[in-house]
Motif scaffolding. Structure first.
Motif, PDB file in Angstrom:
ATOM      1  N   MET A  12      83.057  32.321  69.760  1.00 15.64           N
ATOM      2  CA  MET A  12      84.077  31.736  68.901  1.00 15.64           C
ATOM      3  C   MET A  12      85.367  32.513  69.111  1.00 15.64           C
ATOM      4  N   PRO A  13      86.199  32.101  70.049  1.00 11.89           N
ATOM      5  CA  PRO A  13      87.375  32.894  70.406  1.00 11.89           C
ATOM      6  C   PRO A  13      88.359  33.020  69.238  1.00 11.89           C
ATOM      7  N   GLU A  14      88.663  34.247  68.880  1.00  9.88           N
ATOM      8  CA  GLU A  14      89.670  34.510  67.863  1.00  9.88           C
ATOM      9  C   GLU A  14      90.510  35.680  68.336  1.00  9.88           C
ATOM     10  N   VAL A  57      79.435  17.918  62.578  1.00  8.29           N
ATOM     11  CA  VAL A  57      79.779  19.098  63.376  1.00  8.29           C
ATOM     12  C   VAL A  57      78.666  20.121  63.168  1.00  8.29           C
ATOM     13  N   TYR A  58      78.642  21.128  64.024  1.00  8.71           N
ATOM     14  CA  TYR A  58      77.657  22.199  63.907  1.00  8.71           C
ATOM     15  C   TYR A  58      78.192  23.277  62.970  1.00  8.71           C
ATOM     16  N   SER A  59      77.352  23.708  62.060  1.00  7.12           N
ATOM     17  CA  SER A  59      77.754  24.753  61.124  1.00  7.12           C
ATOM     18  C   SER A  59      77.682  26.118  61.802  1.00  7.12           C
ATOM     19  N   TYR A  60      78.266  27.098  61.138  1.00  8.08           N
ATOM     20  CA  TYR A  60      78.181  28.478  61.623  1.00  8.08           C
ATOM     21  C   TYR A  60      76.715  28.891  61.767  1.00  8.08           C
ATOM     22  N   ASP A  71      72.042  30.555  64.656  1.00  6.57           N
ATOM     23  CA  ASP A  71      70.580  30.459  64.682  1.00  6.57           C
ATOM     24  C   ASP A  71      70.037  29.717  65.892  1.00  6.57           C
ATOM     25  N   CYS A  72      70.901  29.330  66.817  1.00  8.12           N
ATOM     26  CA  CYS A  72      70.441  28.680  68.045  1.00  8.12           C
ATOM     27  C   CYS A  72      69.348  29.528  68.692  1.00  8.12           C
ATOM     28  N   ASP A  73      68.273  28.879  69.119  1.00  8.19           N
ATOM     29  CA  ASP A  73      67.110  29.615  69.619  1.00  8.19           C
ATOM     30  C   ASP A  73      66.512  28.886  70.816  1.00  8.19           C
ATOM     31  N   GLU A  74      66.642  29.477  71.984  1.00  4.80           N
ATOM     32  CA  GLU A  74      66.025  28.939  73.196  1.00  4.80           C
ATOM     33  C   GLU A  74      65.236  30.041  73.882  1.00  4.80           C
ATOM     34  N   ASP A  75      64.167  29.659  74.553  1.00  2.00           N
ATOM     35  CA  ASP A  75      63.345  30.651  75.239  1.00  2.00           C
ATOM     36  C   ASP A  75      64.104  31.327  76.376  1.00  2.00           C
ATOM     37  N   VAL A  76      64.939  30.570  77.061  1.00  2.00           N
ATOM     38  CA  VAL A  76      65.692  31.106  78.198  1.00  2.00           C
ATOM     39  C   VAL A  76      67.024  31.645  77.694  1.00  2.00           C
TER      40      VAL A  76
END
Length: 649
Positions: free
Chosen positions: A19-21, A187-190, A195-200
């Motif tokens: 999240m560029p700030e 939209v996607y929340s913070y 909490d995005c979760d991927e094995d790779v």
């Protein structure tokens, strides 16, 4: 937003990586902004034309390679809006016409946009999945929904958008038009992003990128058109740009005022001193011999492994695998602390007093060695005095000697003991995790931790524990400025310029070895002081680099002890933390003579040759979070590795 967070899966996430700030309080001119934007967005991102060319020439090996380029292109296309403005769809009739802080982007139609979109759409199904086809399809769907509905050229976007009045004065200028707008467009929340979760790990990072990019266009993208002011109807929606915070507003005001940029004066050419500075022979030069009464360590409570870094790959990082990070730095994980620096230092100080059997009122001086304190008034040292209940001490102050902090602190403690003949509390504490932001080199290297030592007068007739002390500072300006914090050019985050750091470290290490080889061994023994060294515990800067420099200076890798693999570079705290871990791991099992060289930021350096008795080291067991239990810490193993025991006997 520089600190790490633990998501609901117990995994470490760095929000600022995705999240560029930018910190616009550090920018004065458009040239400065352009340099930051070019480095963070443009140099890594392919244009739409380049993506189409790579598709046509078969340059993409997998779907992931194509998707990564799409995401980088979209970050670049949003390089100003994502860092400077909030996008607010507004009815044209309701858009203020005279305010100087409401802007409309002027856009040009995307040249060959349909062909570029079609090339990606047709190429993706023909490419093999890199890791997980189902996940890659899902992420591609998010990215392509953004890329496939782009209408404007990205190469001609200015940082400063025209006000509404200025837009209306430009005949033929185009901006976004939406026939309708749903404020509840999904939209996607913070929390979704964190909490995005991927094995790779690589796909987890890319999935976060895709969600952030989706949120840049919170409306039905299929309806978007480019329209002139004369074509806008009252009930049409335009996308009004508002400065995202007061720092952006201040930057825009500074540009409008035309303030001249400030330039730093040029540095003079560095010249060596008129004569060398000799090492301090403590037993010969001081009547009061210093004795190490206690040494304690406080490790960070969260482990950040190389795989965690890959899961948090920032949009401005070059591709690198977890194994490549280990090979480049010798680091497998770094430890971060959930505590603020003050509490880390306080824990170490309390532990050292307890181990030494000293009450706070017995301490004569408190020294804090740190380069990451944002506390100026009161100093961290005086803060500790207050927290420990010390009504009055002879002196309390902070030392900013960065990676040479421990040798500097021990040297000052030795001198002060001559004056007061009372114990000195030396605390070495660093917290880097919240000062790195999305700077990849720094994120790979630095960790958090603290250590504290009580150094008191040795009993009458005793030789004490410290043989030699030496401090150094300065060099060419390029080396002095090789590690910077805060650095306005990198959004005030800590930055490392590797070649210059390697130059100063090599220069100092070779000088130290030469000096020790020219000094006689203590206690009338044959050989040099270097021959009398039992173990070398260097500043844990970068294992790969330090071993190379040590071998160049005539040492072998098996003479050096490292714990950087598990804790990272903790600057001033690194040497005492490593001494603690050498005792904990069974490398130091009886009193030994240690050579402890430090070197780093500011082109400072120093060393101590000292006796380490494992009996004065308070051995602690670090904690690490369990990977799947929400981050609750569990004890780590304290057993020494077999290769370590073999190397050091």
């Amino acid at each position: 937003m520089n600190a790490f967070v633990l998501n609901r899966h117990g995994r470490m996430v760095f929000p600022s990586n995705v999240m560029p700030e930018l910190d616009f309080s550090t920018l004065e001119t458009l040239e400065q902004l352009d340099n930051v934007i070019r480095r963070d967005f443009e140099t890594k991102a392919p244009s739409g034309t380049e993506i189409m060319g790579k598709v046509r020439t078969g340059a993409y090996d997998t779907r992931y390679d194509l998707m990564r380029d799409l995401a980088l292109n979209l970050f670049w296309a949003n390089r100003f809006s994502i860092t400077m403005y909030d996008k607010r769809p507004t009815r044209w009739a309701d858009v203020p016409r005279t305010r100087d802080d409401v802007f409309l982007p002027v856009l040009q139609p995307w040249e060959d946009g349909e062909a570029k979109i079609a090339a990606v759409e047709q190429a993706y199904p023909t490419l093999p999945a890199r890791w997980d086809g189902e996940v890659e399809d899902r992420v591609f769907g998010i990215l392509f929904d953004v890329y496939g509905h782009r209408r404007h050229q990205a190469t001609t976007l200015p940082a400063i958008k025209p006000t509404v009045a200025e837009f209306m004065q430009h005949s033929g200028a185009l901006t976004f038009r939406l026939p309708s707008y749903d404020p509840d467009h999904p939209v996607y929340s913070y929390a979704d992003i964190v909490d995005c979760d991927e094995d790779v790990p690589e796909l987890e990072a890319l999935h976060r990128w895709a969600m952030v990019l989706h949120n840049q266009y919170p409306w039905d993208r299929s309806q978007v058109e480019l329209a002139e002011a004369s074509q806008l109807r009252d009930d049409d929606y335009v996308v009004a740009f508002h400065p995202r915070d007061r720092e952006v507003r201040g930057f825009l005001r500074r540009l409008a005022a035309g303030a001249p940029p400030r330039h730093a004066p040029a540095a003079r050419e560095s010249r060596p001193p008129v004569r060398p500075f000799p090492a301090v022979d403590v037993r010969q030069q001081f009547g009061v011999r210093p004795r190490l009464e206690a040494l304690v360590a406080v490790h960070g409570d969260q482990a950040c492994g190389n795989e965690d870094l890959i899961r948090n790959t920032a949009y401005n990082w070059s591709p690198m695998s977890a194994d490549e990070i280990a090979a480049k730095t010798g680091i497998e994980q770094r430890r971060y602390s959930s505590l603020p620096l003050e509490e880390l230092a306080l824990q170490a100080a309390e532990g050292a007093l307890a181990k030494a059997g000293r009450e706070p009122e017995e301490i004569g001086v408190v020294l804090v060695c740190t380069c990451t304190s944002s506390r100026l008034i009161p100093s961290l040292a005086t803060y500790l005095c207050g927290q420990l209940g010390m009504h009055q001490v002879y002196a309390a102050y902070d030392l900013i000697a960065a990676c040479a902090g421990m040798p500097y602190g021990v040297a000052d403690a030795t001198r002060l003991i001559q004056e007061i003949e009372r114990p000195v509390l030396v605390v070495c504490a660093e917290k880097f995790s919240d000062k790195i932001g999305n700077v990849r080199t720094s994120r790979m290297i630095f960790g958090d931790g603290a250590s504290a030592m009580v150094i008191g007068p040795a009993p009458e007739g005793s030789d004490g524990d410290i043989d030699l002390l030496k401090t150094y500072a300065s060099g060419p300006a390029s080396e002095v400025n090789s590690i910077l914090w805060p650095n306005p050019e990198f959004d005030n985050n800590i930055t490392v310029f590797g070649p210059q750091v390697k130059a100063l470290a090599g220069r100092y290490l070779a000088q130290m070895i030469t000096e020790l080889e020219q000094l006689p061994a203590p206690d009338g023994r044959d050989g040099s002081m270097m021959d009398a060294i039992d173990l070398i515990v260097p500043h844990q800067a970068n294992k790969t680099m330090v071993i190379q420099l040590a071998e160049r200076a005539g040492l072998s890798a098996d003479q050096l002890y490292f714990n950087i693999e598990q804790v990272g570079n903790t600057s001033s705290a690194s040497i005492p933390l490593a001494i603690h871990d050498a005792v904990r791991d069974g490398v130091i099992t009886e009193p030994v003579r240690v050579f402890a060289p430090g070197f780093g930021a500011g082109a400072v350096a120093g060393y101590a040759v000292m006796r380490i008795d494992p009996a004065v080291v308070a051995v602690s067991t670090p904690t690490v979070p369990h990977p799947h239990d929400g981050g609750e810490p569990v004890p780590a193993s304290t057993s020494a590795s077999e290769d370590m025991r073999e190397a050091f006997g």
